[in-house]
Design a protein around this motif. Structure first.
Motif, mmCIF file in Angstrom:
data_model
loop_
_atom_site.group_PDB
_atom_site.id
_atom_site.type_symbol
_atom_site.label_atom_id
_atom_site.label_comp_id
_atom_site.label_asym_id
_atom_site.label_seq_id
_atom_site.Cartn_x
_atom_site.Cartn_y
_atom_site.Cartn_z
ATOM 1 N N GLY A 202 -7.561 15.695 7.222
ATOM 2 C CA GLY A 202 -8.025 15.484 5.861
ATOM 3 C C GLY A 202 -8.872 14.236 5.691
ATOM 4 O O GLY A 202 -8.945 13.368 6.556
ATOM 5 N N SER A 203 -9.497 14.125 4.537
ATOM 6 C CA SER A 203 -10.428 13.024 4.262
ATOM 7 C C SER A 203 -9.757 11.829 3.576
ATOM 8 O O SER A 203 -10.397 10.810 3.374
ATOM 9 N N ALA A 204 -8.495 11.941 3.209
ATOM 10 C CA ALA A 204 -7.826 10.841 2.506
ATOM 11 C C ALA A 204 -7.588 9.675 3.452
ATOM 12 O O ALA A 204 -7.288 9.867 4.625
ATOM 13 N N PRO A 205 -7.717 8.459 2.956
ATOM 14 C CA PRO A 205 -7.402 7.305 3.810
ATOM 15 C C PRO A 205 -5.905 7.261 4.105
ATOM 16 O O PRO A 205 -5.099 7.854 3.397
ATOM 17 N N ARG A 206 -5.554 6.545 5.168
ATOM 18 C CA ARG A 206 -4.145 6.441 5.557
ATOM 19 C C ARG A 206 -3.301 5.802 4.462
ATOM 20 O O ARG A 206 -2.175 6.207 4.213
ATOM 21 N N THR A 207 -3.810 4.758 3.841
ATOM 22 C CA THR A 207 -3.087 4.099 2.754
ATOM 23 C C THR A 207 -4.026 3.893 1.573
ATOM 24 O O THR A 207 -5.232 3.767 1.737
ATOM 25 N N ILE A 208 -3.422 3.875 0.414
ATOM 26 C CA ILE A 208 -4.164 3.608 -0.817
ATOM 27 C C ILE A 208 -3.509 2.393 -1.445
ATOM 28 O O ILE A 208 -2.298 2.307 -1.556
ATOM 29 N N CYS A 209 -4.290 1.446 -1.846
ATOM 30 C CA CYS A 209 -3.742 0.216 -2.400
ATOM 31 C C CYS A 209 -3.560 0.385 -3.890
ATOM 32 O O CYS A 209 -4.414 0.925 -4.550
ATOM 33 N N CYS A 210 -2.619 -0.055 -4.435
ATOM 34 C CA CYS A 210 -1.354 -0.609 -4.005
ATOM 35 C C CYS A 210 -0.298 -0.172 -4.981
ATOM 36 O O CYS A 210 -0.592 0.100 -6.127
ATOM 37 N N GLY A 211 0.926 -0.159 -4.541
ATOM 38 C CA GLY A 211 2.046 0.231 -5.377
ATOM 39 C C GLY A 211 2.449 -0.875 -6.328
ATOM 40 O O GLY A 211 1.769 -1.884 -6.460
ATOM 41 N N PRO A 212 3.581 -0.707 -6.981
ATOM 42 C CA PRO A 212 4.034 -1.699 -7.946
ATOM 43 C C PRO A 212 4.418 -3.008 -7.276
ATOM 44 O O PRO A 212 4.918 -3.034 -6.158
ATOM 45 N N GLY A 213 4.188 -4.093 -7.966
ATOM 46 C CA GLY A 213 4.518 -5.407 -7.438
ATOM 47 C C GLY A 213 5.969 -5.774 -7.690
ATOM 48 O O GLY A 213 6.751 -4.990 -8.235
ATOM 49 N N ILE A 214 6.305 -6.981 -7.291
ATOM 50 C CA ILE A 214 7.664 -7.487 -7.453
ATOM 51 C C ILE A 214 7.611 -8.688 -8.395
ATOM 52 O O ILE A 214 6.780 -9.570 -8.235
ATOM 53 N N SER A 215 8.490 -8.696 -9.369
ATOM 54 C CA SER A 215 8.638 -9.821 -10.288
ATOM 55 C C SER A 215 10.128 -9.974 -10.527
ATOM 56 O O SER A 215 10.724 -9.180 -11.251
ATOM 57 N N GLU A 216 10.733 -10.962 -9.877
ATOM 58 C CA GLU A 216 12.189 -11.053 -9.917
ATOM 59 C C GLU A 216 12.633 -12.506 -9.997
ATOM 60 O O GLU A 216 12.058 -13.371 -9.347
ATOM 61 N N PRO B 258 0.820 -1.212 0.000
ATOM 62 C CA PRO B 258 0.000 0.000 0.000
ATOM 63 C C PRO B 258 0.857 1.267 0.000
ATOM 64 O O PRO B 258 1.983 1.266 0.483
ATOM 65 N N ILE B 259 0.311 2.316 -0.556
ATOM 66 C CA ILE B 259 1.000 3.598 -0.653
ATOM 67 C C ILE B 259 0.459 4.520 0.429
ATOM 68 O O ILE B 259 -0.758 4.668 0.580
ATOM 69 N N ARG B 260 1.342 5.143 1.177
ATOM 70 C CA ARG B 260 0.939 6.087 2.231
ATOM 71 C C ARG B 260 1.034 7.490 1.681
ATOM 72 O O ARG B 260 2.073 7.910 1.189
#
Length: 167
Positions: free
Chosen positions: A120-134, A58-60
């Protein structure tokens, strides 16, 4: 996070990864067994690796203005901006490198009110950032020296397919 009594602060944890798949593997390369020097060079090769796929964290979204008057910049900036447009995830390759939308008439889907004491009205975290493929791969060769000792040759490649990891 809203410190006010009875505040409703649901959010995903910053280390929440919904899906994670990791596989490690080893393969003894099949070869005809030889004796002598030729056997020490040709026999005993092995390929191994680890492949990881994971959804993003998640992105903060925070603000450094401290309109909430909580004054905790030592730990993390507590500010929560207002969310003024709906969030939608996008592929960064076609969106100028951004993982979520920006309205055409604004620079962001978030803004700050500028009113002291306002959360503010924004949620604490917004889903989701980039995944991992390695994928990491190793080539190994054990060269026997005596009955109880051996020499190991090892070559390793990390992130073989060169997928960008943005954490």
């Amino acid at each position: 996070m809203n410190p006010l009594p009875n505040a409703h602060n649901p959010a995903l944890s910053l280390f929440d990864a919904k899906h994670r798949f990791v596989v490690s593997y080893t393969w003894d390369v099949p070869a005809r067994k030889y004796d002598g020097f030729r056997g020490k060079v040709v026999d005993g090769w092995q390929l191994s690796g680890i492949t990881t796929y994971q959804t993003g964290f998640p992105i903060r979204i925070t603000s450094s203005s401290d309109n909430e008057l909580m004054n905790s910049a030592d730990f993390e900036y507590p500010g929560e901006p207002d969310q003024i447009a709906p969030f939608s995830w996008q592929r960064p390759q076609g969106n100028g490198g951004y993982y979520f939308n920006t309205p055409s008439n604004q620079s962001s889907i978030f803004t700050e009110s500028g009113v002291f004491g306002y959360v503010g009205s924004a949620p604490r975290t917004i889903c989701c950032g980039p995944g991992i493929s390695e994928t990491d791969v190793a080539v190994e060769k054990l060269i026997p020296v005596t009955e109880h000792t051996h020499f190991e040759f090892r070559g390793e490649l990390f992130n073989v397919f060169n997928h960008t990891a943005v954490l």
